[in-house]
Design a protein around this motif. Sequence first.
Motif, PDB file in Angstrom:
ATOM      1  N   GLY A   4      38.883  48.672  47.118  1.00 19.81           N
ATOM      2  CA  GLY A   4      38.364  48.375  45.698  1.00 19.81           C
ATOM      3  C   GLY A   4      39.331  49.179  44.432  1.00 19.81           C
ATOM      4  O   GLY A   4      39.045  48.905  43.578  1.00 19.81           O
ATOM      5  N   GLN A   5      39.957  50.470  44.866  1.00 19.90           N
ATOM      6  CA  GLN A   5      40.274  51.537  44.520  1.00 19.90           C
ATOM      7  C   GLN A   5      42.184  51.109  44.401  1.00 19.90           C
ATOM      8  O   GLN A   5      42.685  51.014  43.337  1.00 19.90           O
ATOM      9  CB  GLN A   5      40.151  52.756  44.621  1.00 19.90           C
ATOM     10  CG  GLN A   5      38.473  52.904  44.411  1.00 19.90           C
ATOM     11  CD  GLN A   5      38.190  52.914  43.229  1.00 19.90           C
ATOM     12  OE1 GLN A   5      38.617  53.195  42.124  1.00 19.90           O
ATOM     13  NE2 GLN A   5      37.263  51.951  43.064  1.00 19.90           N
ATOM     14  N   HIS A   6      42.548  51.038  45.102  1.00 16.00           N
ATOM     15  CA  HIS A   6      43.252  51.003  45.753  1.00 16.00           C
ATOM     16  C   HIS A   6      44.659  49.513  45.301  1.00 16.00           C
ATOM     17  O   HIS A   6      45.726  49.386  44.898  1.00 16.00           O
ATOM     18  CB  HIS A   6      44.325  50.545  47.149  1.00 16.00           C
ATOM     19  CG  HIS A   6      44.458  52.993  47.792  1.00 16.00           C
ATOM     20  ND1 HIS A   6      43.279  53.152  47.768  1.00 16.00           N
ATOM     21  CD2 HIS A   6      45.042  53.106  47.849  1.00 16.00           C
ATOM     22  CE1 HIS A   6      43.656  54.280  48.283  1.00 16.00           C
ATOM     23  NE2 HIS A   6      44.628  54.379  48.723  1.00 16.00           N
ATOM     24  N   VAL A   7      43.404  48.632  44.981  1.00 22.94           N
ATOM     25  CA  VAL A   7      43.946  47.207  44.651  1.00 22.94           C
ATOM     26  C   VAL A   7      42.783  46.305  44.555  1.00 22.94           C
ATOM     27  O   VAL A   7      41.974  46.571  44.795  1.00 22.94           O
ATOM     28  CB  VAL A   7      44.636  46.022  46.697  1.00 22.94           C
ATOM     29  CG1 VAL A   7      44.744  45.075  45.833  1.00 22.94           C
ATOM     30  CG2 VAL A   7      46.081  47.029  46.393  1.00 22.94           C
ATOM     31  N   PHE A  12      50.931  46.292  47.253  1.00 17.03           N
ATOM     32  CA  PHE A  12      50.748  46.974  46.356  1.00 17.03           C
ATOM     33  C   PHE A  12      50.984  48.240  45.394  1.00 17.03           C
ATOM     34  O   PHE A  12      51.923  48.556  44.874  1.00 17.03           O
ATOM     35  CB  PHE A  12      49.071  46.401  45.249  1.00 17.03           C
ATOM     36  CG  PHE A  12      49.497  44.516  45.366  1.00 17.03           C
ATOM     37  CD1 PHE A  12      50.201  43.791  44.223  1.00 17.03           C
ATOM     38  CD2 PHE A  12      48.846  43.654  46.443  1.00 17.03           C
ATOM     39  CE1 PHE A  12      50.444  42.614  44.173  1.00 17.03           C
ATOM     40  CE2 PHE A  12      48.469  42.444  45.935  1.00 17.03           C
ATOM     41  CZ  PHE A  12      48.958  42.274  45.059  1.00 17.03           C
ATOM     42  N   ASN A  13      50.785  49.483  46.571  1.00 14.00           N
ATOM     43  CA  ASN A  13      51.216  50.494  45.795  1.00 14.00           C
ATOM     44  C   ASN A  13      52.443  50.704  46.545  1.00 14.00           C
ATOM     45  O   ASN A  13      52.961  50.725  47.347  1.00 14.00           O
ATOM     46  CB  ASN A  13      49.845  51.055  47.039  1.00 14.00           C
ATOM     47  CG  ASN A  13      48.494  50.535  46.946  1.00 14.00           C
ATOM     48  OD1 ASN A  13      47.455  49.840  47.417  1.00 14.00           O
ATOM     49  ND2 ASN A  13      48.113  50.733  45.428  1.00 14.00           N
ATOM     50  N   PRO A  34      40.462  43.299  43.011  1.00 18.98           N
ATOM     51  CA  PRO A  34      39.737  42.566  43.896  1.00 18.98           C
ATOM     52  C   PRO A  34      40.253  41.118  43.722  1.00 18.98           C
ATOM     53  O   PRO A  34      40.521  40.440  44.725  1.00 18.98           O
ATOM     54  CB  PRO A  34      38.153  42.469  44.058  1.00 18.98           C
ATOM     55  CG  PRO A  34      38.119  43.968  43.834  1.00 18.98           C
ATOM     56  CD  PRO A  34      38.923  44.415  43.019  1.00 18.98           C
ATOM     57  N   ILE A  35      40.389  40.809  42.653  1.00 21.10           N
ATOM     58  CA  ILE A  35      41.591  39.319  42.186  1.00 21.10           C
ATOM     59  C   ILE A  35      42.843  39.767  42.952  1.00 21.10           C
ATOM     60  O   ILE A  35      43.451  38.729  43.311  1.00 21.10           O
ATOM     61  CB  ILE A  35      41.109  40.017  40.775  1.00 21.10           C
ATOM     62  CG1 ILE A  35      40.153  38.993  39.733  1.00 21.10           C
ATOM     63  CG2 ILE A  35      42.330  38.834  40.301  1.00 21.10           C
ATOM     64  CD1 ILE A  35      40.157  40.000  38.394  1.00 21.10           C
ATOM     65  N   MET A  36      43.879  40.121  42.563  1.00 19.36           N
ATOM     66  CA  MET A  36      44.899  40.860  43.762  1.00 19.36           C
ATOM     67  C   MET A  36      44.910  40.979  45.029  1.00 19.36           C
ATOM     68  O   MET A  36      45.935  39.930  46.283  1.00 19.36           O
ATOM     69  CB  MET A  36      45.511  42.253  43.313  1.00 19.36           C
ATOM     70  CG  MET A  36      46.038  41.812  41.754  1.00 19.36           C
ATOM     71  SD  MET A  36      46.455  40.461  40.760  1.00 19.36           S
ATOM     72  CE  MET A  36      48.562  40.449  41.600  1.00 19.36           C
ATOM     73  N   MET A  37      43.596  41.424  45.717  1.00 20.56           N
ATOM     74  CA  MET A  37      43.429  41.180  47.042  1.00 20.56           C
ATOM     75  C   MET A  37      43.411  39.291  47.193  1.00 20.56           C
ATOM     76  O   MET A  37      43.934  38.913  47.932  1.00 20.56           O
ATOM     77  CB  MET A  37      42.642  41.845  47.326  1.00 20.56           C
ATOM     78  CG  MET A  37      42.067  43.046  47.688  1.00 20.56           C
ATOM     79  SD  MET A  37      41.155  43.904  48.488  1.00 20.56           S
ATOM     80  CE  MET A  37      40.736  45.518  47.722  1.00 20.56           C
ATOM     81  N   ASP A  38      42.833  38.915  46.347  1.00 22.46           N
ATOM     82  CA  ASP A  38      42.891  37.356  47.044  1.00 22.46           C
ATOM     83  C   ASP A  38      43.802  36.411  46.738  1.00 22.46           C
ATOM     84  O   ASP A  38      44.319  36.045  47.385  1.00 22.46           O
ATOM     85  CB  ASP A  38      41.402  36.930  45.885  1.00 22.46           C
ATOM     86  CG  ASP A  38      40.770  35.172  45.783  1.00 22.46           C
ATOM     87  OD1 ASP A  38      41.051  35.161  46.814  1.00 22.46           O
ATOM     88  OD2 ASP A  38      40.041  34.971  44.718  1.00 22.46           O
ATOM     89  N   ILE A  39      44.561  36.857  45.481  1.00 20.49           N
ATOM     90  CA  ILE A  39      46.299  36.141  45.263  1.00 20.49           C
ATOM     91  C   ILE A  39      46.871  36.578  46.816  1.00 20.49           C
ATOM     92  O   ILE A  39      47.130  35.209  46.979  1.00 20.49           O
ATOM     93  CB  ILE A  39      46.375  36.909  44.212  1.00 20.49           C
ATOM     94  CG1 ILE A  39      45.476  36.221  43.025  1.00 20.49           C
ATOM     95  CG2 ILE A  39      47.955  36.636  43.899  1.00 20.49           C
ATOM     96  CD1 ILE A  39      46.048  36.939  41.396  1.00 20.49           C
TER      97      ILE A  39
END
Length: 376
Positions: free
Chosen positions: A246-249, A215-216, A251-256
């Motif tokens: 929790g700052q770079h990505v 993502f980054n 948590p919702i996008m981490m889950d996805i």
Amino acid sequence: MSNSFVFTNARIPGYVGLQQLTIQEKVVISLEPQSQVIPSEGFLDLLGDWISLGGIDLQINGALGLAFPDLNSKNADKLEVINQFLWQQGVDGYLPTVVTTSTKNIQRSLSTLATSNSPILGAHLEGPFLNPAKRGAHPAEHLLPLTLDTVKRVLGDYASVVKVMTLAPELDETGKVIPYLRSLGITVSLGHSLATAAQAQHAFDQGATMVTHAFNAMPPLHHREPGLLGGAIAHHQVQCGLIADGQHVSPIMMDILLRASRYEQGIFLVSDALSPLGLPDGIYPWDTRHIEVTNGTARLPDGTLSGTTLPLLVGVQNLVKWGICNLEQAIALATTAPRRAIGLPTHYIGQPAHLLRWHQSKSGELQWKRLGSFEF
């Protein structure tokens, strides 16, 4: 620990049910389903706690005030202090990451790392072959074109030290760089890139097998152009690094991402920690600039996110705390998954007995300790 010892009633990522580990001469000699017969002496009942290999950090930029691009013969002795610090943080091995800097600095750092021992597994070169439009905190003046000549010049005599190289594949107009790096045994990771899904697929076909901090520094997922990350998720042989602070990505996008990537089959955790790792919040030098660390997040004066100062295993705790992963999945993301990403063994037999014990309290708090520190 005595000459022979047994750990009973342990849970281990990747194994079903309770397991029993036998240790002899401080090495794991057997791992088998829990026996109904408990040894009369020389054992510890782990009461269903989880046991794992130690963490492996494939992207860490420094610690205790030392940035790895600043390594030289005068400060090389600090590596041993960092090794001990990371050991205390549950990390068995790591790739010191050298971010974009001058060729002279890169080679000086690689030369210093060439004389270092375990737990340093090699170097990760994150740059200088990055897309200027996605350079993030990397200094523009040191970015270089991605050609065979520039790659050879940057590596110099130290190609054998480099384990992973992050690059933007769309910059390689000849298509020769990735095959060349693979011929040297270097794992190619795609990042800081504007690559389309088609360009990413071409790079994967050539031998790239990783993506740097998902993502980054890359285009977001899009339903008509999935881009580099979409191409990686769809490719079963590619694994993506993830910063779980929790700052770079979100948590919702981490889950996805984790759901789409089959958890530890397609994702591994990295810290992306900077040199203030292990130091308090504050303002610290970073190449010719400064970064400000607040609550473990580092930013340049213009607000650009540059990294964290959180240890690798905090990511495991975060994923469990946020309800994104179960305990088994989260532990694997920092222990077996990064080993698999660079071809390290993930088995237990023959491993030193400095494994990690994980315990989740009734309140849900996740703690870990090295085996040998049995109290929680």
